[in-house]
Design a protein around this motif. Structure first.
Motif, PDB file in Angstrom:
ATOM      1  N   GLN A 101      -1.300 -50.802  76.560  1.00 36.36           N
ATOM      2  CA  GLN A 101      -1.034 -49.760  75.130  1.00 36.36           C
ATOM      3  C   GLN A 101       0.257 -48.753  76.392  1.00 36.36           C
ATOM      4  O   GLN A 101       0.524 -48.817  77.316  1.00 36.36           O
ATOM      5  N   TYR A 143      -5.813 -47.219  82.766  1.00 35.59           N
ATOM      6  CA  TYR A 143      -6.625 -47.061  81.739  1.00 35.59           C
ATOM      7  C   TYR A 143      -5.741 -48.110  81.055  1.00 35.59           C
ATOM      8  O   TYR A 143      -5.831 -49.369  79.227  1.00 35.59           O
ATOM      9  N   LYS A 183     -10.442 -44.973  75.176  1.00 40.92           N
ATOM     10  CA  LYS A 183     -11.518 -45.404  74.163  1.00 40.92           C
ATOM     11  C   LYS A 183     -10.450 -47.071  74.019  1.00 40.92           C
ATOM     12  O   LYS A 183     -11.520 -47.861  73.735  1.00 40.92           O
ATOM     13  N   ALA A 184      -9.278 -46.744  74.343  1.00 46.18           N
ATOM     14  CA  ALA A 184      -8.734 -48.226  73.411  1.00 46.18           C
ATOM     15  C   ALA A 184      -8.755 -49.145  74.746  1.00 46.18           C
ATOM     16  O   ALA A 184      -9.346 -50.504  74.563  1.00 46.18           O
ATOM     17  N   SER A 234     -11.757 -48.941  76.741  1.00 51.48           N
ATOM     18  CA  SER A 234     -12.684 -49.611  76.500  1.00 51.48           C
ATOM     19  C   SER A 234     -13.311 -50.528  75.274  1.00 51.48           C
ATOM     20  O   SER A 234     -13.747 -51.448  75.318  1.00 51.48           O
ATOM     21  N   ASN A 235     -12.004 -50.428  74.781  1.00 49.24           N
ATOM     22  CA  ASN A 235     -12.396 -51.553  73.380  1.00 49.24           C
ATOM     23  C   ASN A 235     -11.197 -53.210  73.433  1.00 49.24           C
ATOM     24  O   ASN A 235     -11.119 -53.864  72.767  1.00 49.24           O
ATOM     25  N   ALA A 236     -11.193 -52.931  74.414  1.00 47.23           N
ATOM     26  CA  ALA A 236      -9.578 -53.710  74.940  1.00 47.23           C
ATOM     27  C   ALA A 236     -10.935 -55.167  75.396  1.00 47.23           C
ATOM     28  O   ALA A 236     -11.442 -54.967  76.059  1.00 47.23           O
TER      29      ALA A 236
END
Length: 223
Positions: free
Chosen positions: A77, A108, A218-219, A221-223
């Motif tokens: 990101q 992150y 959140k991004a 964790s969804n990667a």
């Protein structure tokens, strides 16, 4: 101290004429008028926002190296903040606040960069004086800020005030147009879609950097 508290303190010192701010008292209503007109124009609401695809860009960093948004997004990101310039104390305080949470952002898997219309020489000054751990890119001629819907022209009466205050934007930016970006901050997902956006026509108002950490978490964790 929260970012907005720091900015409010600068604004109070500026109005009081405390060092290092020495603008004459009559300058304050002129700046406030320009801000009110920019807010009323609704331009902030028309800028790129969460859910939109972020315009791609390749710009020079403070050391004149090319930095590509596509290359950075291939790694994770991307946090992008639009920065008026090293002459703006509000912008400098914001960059410092983002720098303070840089380890969390990196944890992150995200990267950070600032985009400014100023020249690379002044971007080097921004990085040095604010002790930044991320690059400041030069958006000469404001093409990237325009693509994000952030670029605006200063009204003539504000140009005259800036000239009196020696805020020589044509020299700072190597651009005669007297334009600036509205302050804005974005989190862009690896697919190029904006996950978080904050655009404010009032340059004295900025979101706390902590606001975007939940989005980055959140991004990640969804990667």
């Amino acid at each position: 101290m929260a970012l907005q508290d720091r900015l409010d303190a600068i604004k109070a010192d500026f109005k009081a004429g405390k060092a290092p701010y020495h603008a004459p008292p009559e300058s304050h209503p002129i700046m406030e008028r320009a801000t009110a007109e920019l807010i009323a124009s609704g331009q902030a609401g028309r800028a790129i926002k969460a859910g939109d695809r972020a315009p791609p860009f390749t710009l020079k960093d403070q050391n004149a190296n090319d930095v590509s948004s596509a290359d950075l997004l291939a790694r994770g990101q991307l946090v992008v903040t639009f920065y008026r310039g090293v002459w703006s104390p509000y912008c400098n305080i914001e960059l410092q606040a983002i720098n303070e949470v840089l380890p969390q952002i990196h944890a992150y898997g995200a990267n950070v960069l600032a985009i400014s219309p100023q020249t690379p020489v002044l971007s080097r000054k921004s990085v040095r004086e604010n002790r930044l751990g991320f690059p400041v890119l030069s958006d000469l001629n404001g093409e990237t800020s325009a693509a994000f819907g952030l670029r605006f022209s200063l009204p003539g009466y504000l140009v005259e005030l800036y000239r009196r205050l020696r805020n020589d934007l044509p020299t700072f930016n190597d651009d005669p147009s007297w334009t600036l970006p509205m302050p804005a901050r974005y989190v862009i997902g690896r697919d190029g879609i904006v996950l978080y956006s904050e655009v404010n026509a009032d340059y004295t108002r900025r979101p706390d950097p902590g606001d975007m950490l939940v989005v980055l978490e959140k991004a990640a964790s969804n990667a």
